[in-house]
Motif scaffolding. Structure first.
Motif, PDB file in Angstrom:
ATOM      1  N   VAL A  21     121.071  63.873 153.190  1.00  0.00           N
ATOM      2  CA  VAL A  21     120.512  62.554 153.530  1.00  0.00           C
ATOM      3  C   VAL A  21     121.177  61.449 152.709  1.00  0.00           C
ATOM      4  N   ILE A  22     121.563  61.745 151.465  1.00  0.00           N
ATOM      5  CA  ILE A  22     122.257  60.744 150.654  1.00  0.00           C
ATOM      6  C   ILE A  22     123.658  60.499 151.201  1.00  0.00           C
ATOM      7  N   ARG A  23     124.272  61.529 151.722  1.00  0.00           N
ATOM      8  CA  ARG A  23     125.603  61.373 152.338  1.00  0.00           C
ATOM      9  C   ARG A  23     125.539  60.403 153.513  1.00  0.00           C
ATOM     10  N   LEU A  24     124.485  60.525 154.317  1.00  0.00           N
ATOM     11  CA  LEU A  24     124.360  59.666 155.495  1.00  0.00           C
ATOM     12  C   LEU A  24     123.898  58.256 155.141  1.00  0.00           C
ATOM     13  N   SER A  25     122.990  58.146 154.182  1.00  0.00           N
ATOM     14  CA  SER A  25     122.396  56.837 153.890  1.00  0.00           C
ATOM     15  C   SER A  25     123.201  56.024 152.888  1.00  0.00           C
ATOM     16  N   ALA A  26     123.861  56.711 151.920  1.00  0.00           N
ATOM     17  CA  ALA A  26     124.565  55.985 150.861  1.00  0.00           C
ATOM     18  C   ALA A  26     126.055  56.260 150.831  1.00  0.00           C
ATOM     19  N   GLY A  27     126.512  57.259 151.580  1.00  0.00           N
ATOM     20  CA  GLY A  27     127.936  57.534 151.628  1.00  0.00           C
ATOM     21  C   GLY A  27     128.475  58.361 150.480  1.00  0.00           C
ATOM     22  N   VAL A  28     127.591  58.916 149.617  1.00  0.00           N
ATOM     23  CA  VAL A  28     128.063  59.748 148.518  1.00  0.00           C
ATOM     24  C   VAL A  28     128.552  61.077 149.088  1.00  0.00           C
ATOM     25  N   PRO A  29     129.775  61.501 148.735  1.00  0.00           N
ATOM     26  CA  PRO A  29     130.297  62.765 149.277  1.00  0.00           C
ATOM     27  C   PRO A  29     129.355  63.929 148.999  1.00  0.00           C
ATOM     28  N   LEU A  30     129.209  64.797 149.988  1.00  0.00           N
ATOM     29  CA  LEU A  30     128.264  65.913 149.893  1.00  0.00           C
ATOM     30  C   LEU A  30     128.560  66.794 148.684  1.00  0.00           C
ATOM     31  N   ARG A  31     129.830  67.104 148.477  1.00  0.00           N
ATOM     32  CA  ARG A  31     130.195  68.007 147.382  1.00  0.00           C
ATOM     33  C   ARG A  31     129.831  67.414 146.031  1.00  0.00           C
ATOM     34  N   LEU A  32     130.119  66.141 145.834  1.00  0.00           N
ATOM     35  CA  LEU A  32     129.821  65.506 144.555  1.00  0.00           C
ATOM     36  C   LEU A  32     128.325  65.488 144.274  1.00  0.00           C
ATOM     37  N   GLN A  33     127.534  65.174 145.304  1.00  0.00           N
ATOM     38  CA  GLN A  33     126.085  65.128 145.121  1.00  0.00           C
ATOM     39  C   GLN A  33     125.528  66.515 144.833  1.00  0.00           C
ATOM     40  N   LEU A  34     126.033  67.528 145.520  1.00  0.00           N
ATOM     41  CA  LEU A  34     125.577  68.901 145.283  1.00  0.00           C
ATOM     42  C   LEU A  34     125.872  69.333 143.855  1.00  0.00           C
ATOM     43  N   VAL A  35     127.102  69.107 143.429  1.00  0.00           N
ATOM     44  CA  VAL A  35     127.489  69.503 142.075  1.00  0.00           C
ATOM     45  C   VAL A  35     126.627  68.797 141.046  1.00  0.00           C
ATOM     46  N   ASP A  36     126.384  67.509 141.252  1.00  0.00           N
ATOM     47  CA  ASP A  36     125.577  66.739 140.305  1.00  0.00           C
ATOM     48  C   ASP A  36     124.158  67.286 140.220  1.00  0.00           C
ATOM     49  N   MET A  37     123.538  67.576 141.354  1.00  0.00           N
ATOM     50  CA  MET A  37     122.162  68.048 141.363  1.00  0.00           C
ATOM     51  C   MET A  37     122.037  69.450 140.781  1.00  0.00           C
ATOM     52  N   LEU A  38     122.992  70.321 141.125  1.00  0.00           N
ATOM     53  CA  LEU A  38     122.905  71.701 140.668  1.00  0.00           C
ATOM     54  C   LEU A  38     123.216  71.826 139.192  1.00  0.00           C
ATOM     55  N   THR A  39     124.187  71.071 138.712  1.00  0.00           N
ATOM     56  CA  THR A  39     124.558  71.172 137.301  1.00  0.00           C
ATOM     57  C   THR A  39     123.601  70.437 136.390  1.00  0.00           C
ATOM     58  N   SER A  40     122.867  69.451 136.917  1.00  0.00           N
ATOM     59  CA  SER A  40     121.948  68.694 136.066  1.00  0.00           C
ATOM     60  C   SER A  40     120.655  69.449 135.782  1.00  0.00           C
ATOM     61  N   SER A  41     120.373  70.510 136.549  1.00  0.00           N
ATOM     62  CA  SER A  41     119.126  71.247 136.353  1.00  0.00           C
ATOM     63  C   SER A  41     119.221  72.168 135.149  1.00  0.00           C
ATOM     64  N   GLY A  42     120.279  73.012 135.132  1.00  0.00           N
ATOM     65  CA  GLY A  42     120.539  73.856 133.980  1.00  0.00           C
ATOM     66  C   GLY A  42     119.379  74.760 133.611  1.00  0.00           C
ATOM     67  N   PHE A  43     119.168  74.903 132.284  1.00  0.00           N
ATOM     68  CA  PHE A  43     118.150  75.815 131.774  1.00  0.00           C
ATOM     69  C   PHE A  43     116.746  75.358 132.150  1.00  0.00           C
ATOM     70  N   THR A  44     116.567  74.050 132.325  1.00  0.00           N
ATOM     71  CA  THR A  44     115.239  73.544 132.677  1.00  0.00           C
ATOM     72  C   THR A  44     114.730  74.184 133.951  1.00  0.00           C
ATOM     73  N   GLN A  45     115.595  74.282 134.974  1.00  0.00           N
ATOM     74  CA  GLN A  45     115.197  74.891 136.236  1.00  0.00           C
ATOM     75  C   GLN A  45     114.844  76.359 136.046  1.00  0.00           C
ATOM     76  N   PHE A  46     115.629  77.073 135.235  1.00  0.00           N
ATOM     77  CA  PHE A  46     115.341  78.481 134.963  1.00  0.00           C
ATOM     78  C   PHE A  46     113.979  78.626 134.287  1.00  0.00           C
ATOM     79  N   ALA A  47     113.649  77.679 133.409  1.00  0.00           N
ATOM     80  CA  ALA A  47     112.374  77.743 132.691  1.00  0.00           C
ATOM     81  C   ALA A  47     111.190  77.625 133.643  1.00  0.00           C
ATOM     82  N   TYR A  48     111.362  76.884 134.759  1.00  0.00           N
ATOM     83  CA  TYR A  48     110.275  76.773 135.729  1.00  0.00           C
ATOM     84  C   TYR A  48     109.870  78.155 136.238  1.00  0.00           C
ATOM     85  N   GLY A  49     110.853  79.005 136.523  1.00  0.00           N
ATOM     86  CA  GLY A  49     110.551  80.347 137.014  1.00  0.00           C
ATOM     87  C   GLY A  49     109.803  81.178 135.990  1.00  0.00           C
ATOM     88  N   ILE A  50     110.178  81.042 134.720  1.00  0.00           N
ATOM     89  CA  ILE A  50     109.497  81.795 133.663  1.00  0.00           C
ATOM     90  C   ILE A  50     108.038  81.356 133.552  1.00  0.00           C
TER      91      ILE A  50
END
Length: 406
Positions: free
Chosen positions: A161-190
């Motif tokens: 949706v950001i690609r369509l609405s703001a023009g941010v390349p899909l790959r860049l947005q994916l990498v940013d979202m996935l790499t910004s979560s890090g250990f915090t996201q893993f901690a949610y599962g624990i």
């Protein structure tokens, strides 16, 4: 709003409906409607907690824990309902189409997590498991898998949706979202695993969520305090940059550009997060000395004198000691210093590049060629190569945005 965005939102709603039908066929309706209502209610309350970020990139939220815990407690369909209710009742004032998208996205992502929980061997009869081993094997590990699947599904839908609405390349947005979560996201599962164990085998019921989220709330409070302190520091840095640009109007925007470019280069070269932060700040304040006279430095060139004076102004501030050290090294970086630090070389090269572009008014290609012919330290070639990659990535991102906007 472009036509592509409403269509994408409609497709996301249909996708969520399709997952709901599929999960109903595979797993049926939730077995405990009271638990479903309680989880949805508690999940909705998490949206009312303040959200903050410890580093400006990764967010620490409690709603992920509730959604993940809902999977083994009320099943994938129930988890989808919890995600939908949470997104529907968010306190943020957003446009209706955005709220609808968030509801469909949260619900679909939760059910994707539920499907992967099952594929990973997760149990929907947790009360029947005996012992720590089976609980870890059939609840803990599958929840971590569900966490990763939920994150990926969420990232893909948001990036689209950001690609369509703001023009941010899909790959860049994916990498940013996935790499910004890090250990915090893993901690949610624990934490979600602990909540499930306390809720079902521990017979604590809904109290388990409150017990499980208590440490998370404490951590969030600490991060909120840190975030407020961070904002105060950013305001102080902004005031210093404003002073630089008031004294030297020709440098307007220069500090911010050097800071941003140097930080990208530093990450590309594998510097540690603390070093990247120091490089970013040094790039922002490397011209601070231009606002004062630098007595005792008359034998040095004006630029070096200004950088040294700026470094001296910052060295007594504990949170700027690292940046001050980098700035001092920048002042002495050059062919007469055999081994300047990599951080200093990054700031110096980023500074030279921006001055060529905005000071001398030459194009990026010619600026890069000139930098290739200059003499830097032992890491000069690596740093210039990192600059080339950073400039290319920025140009690719700009091209992607302009294409969509056309």
């Amino acid at each position: 709003m472009r036509y592509g965005t409403p269509i994408y939102i409609g497709v996301t709603v249909l996708l969520a409906g399709g997952f709901a039908l599929t999960c109903h066929q595979l797993y049926g309706w939730p077995g405990d409607w009271v638990a479903l209502g309680l989880l949805a209610f508690i999940g909705a309350l998490t949206w009312w907690l303040p959200s903050t970020s410890s580093d400006g990139l990764s967010h620490f939220t409690a709603d992920n824990v509730v959604v993940l815990a809902a999977i083994p407690i009320v099943g994938p369909v129930g988890a989808g309902v919890v995600g939908l209710v949470m997104a529907a009742l968010t306190r943020r004032r957003i446009a209706l189409h955005r709220r609808v998208f968030n509801m469909a996205m949260a619900s679909a992502s939760a059910m994707v997590g539920g499907i992967f929980y099952d594929l990973a061997g997760g149990s929907f009869a947790v009360d029947d498991l005996q012992g720590v081993g089976p609980l870890i094997l059939h609840v803990g590990l599958p929840i971590v898998v569900a966490d990763a699947a939920n994150l990926f599904a969420n990232a893909v839908l948001v990036a689209g949706v950001i690609r369509l609405s703001a023009g941010v390349p899909l790959r860049l947005q994916l990498v940013d979202m996935l790499t910004s979560s890090g250990f915090t996201q893993f901690a949610y599962g624990i934490v979600a695993f602990v909540v499930v164990v306390m809720w079902l085998p521990g017979n604590l019921g809904p109290v388990a969520v409150l017990v499980g989220l208590a440490p998370l709330a404490g951590a969030r409070w600490a991060l909120l305090q840190y975030g407020e302190e961070r904002e105060a520091r950013e305001r102080a840095l902004g005031a210093l940059v404003a002073a630089i640009e008031t004294r030297a109007p020709e440098l307007e925007g220069h500090s911010a550009r050097v800071s941003s470019l140097a930080a990208v280069m530093a990450r590309d070269l594998g510097l540690r997060p603390k070093e990247v932060a120091d490089v970013r700040t040094a790039g922002l304040l490397h011209d601070l000395g231009t606002v004062v006279v630098a007595p005792g430095q008359e034998g040095l060139d004006h630029r070096r004198s200004a950088v040294l004076r700026g470094a001296a102004m910052l060295q007594d501030l504990p949170f700027l000691e690292g940046a001050s050290a980098v700035m001092e090294q920048v002042a002495y970086a050059g062919p007469d210093v055999p081994a300047p630090t990599l951080a200093a070389e990054v700031v110096r090269v980023a500074d030279d590049y921006d001055l060529l572009l905005h000071g001398e008014g030459i194009g990026p290609s010619e600026a890069l060629e000139r930098l290739r012919t200059r003499t830097f330290g032992s890491d000069g070639d690596r740093v210039v190569a990192a600059l080339v990659r950073a400039v290319r990535a920025r140009d690719d991102a700009s091209a992607g945005g302009s294409t969509v906007g056309a």
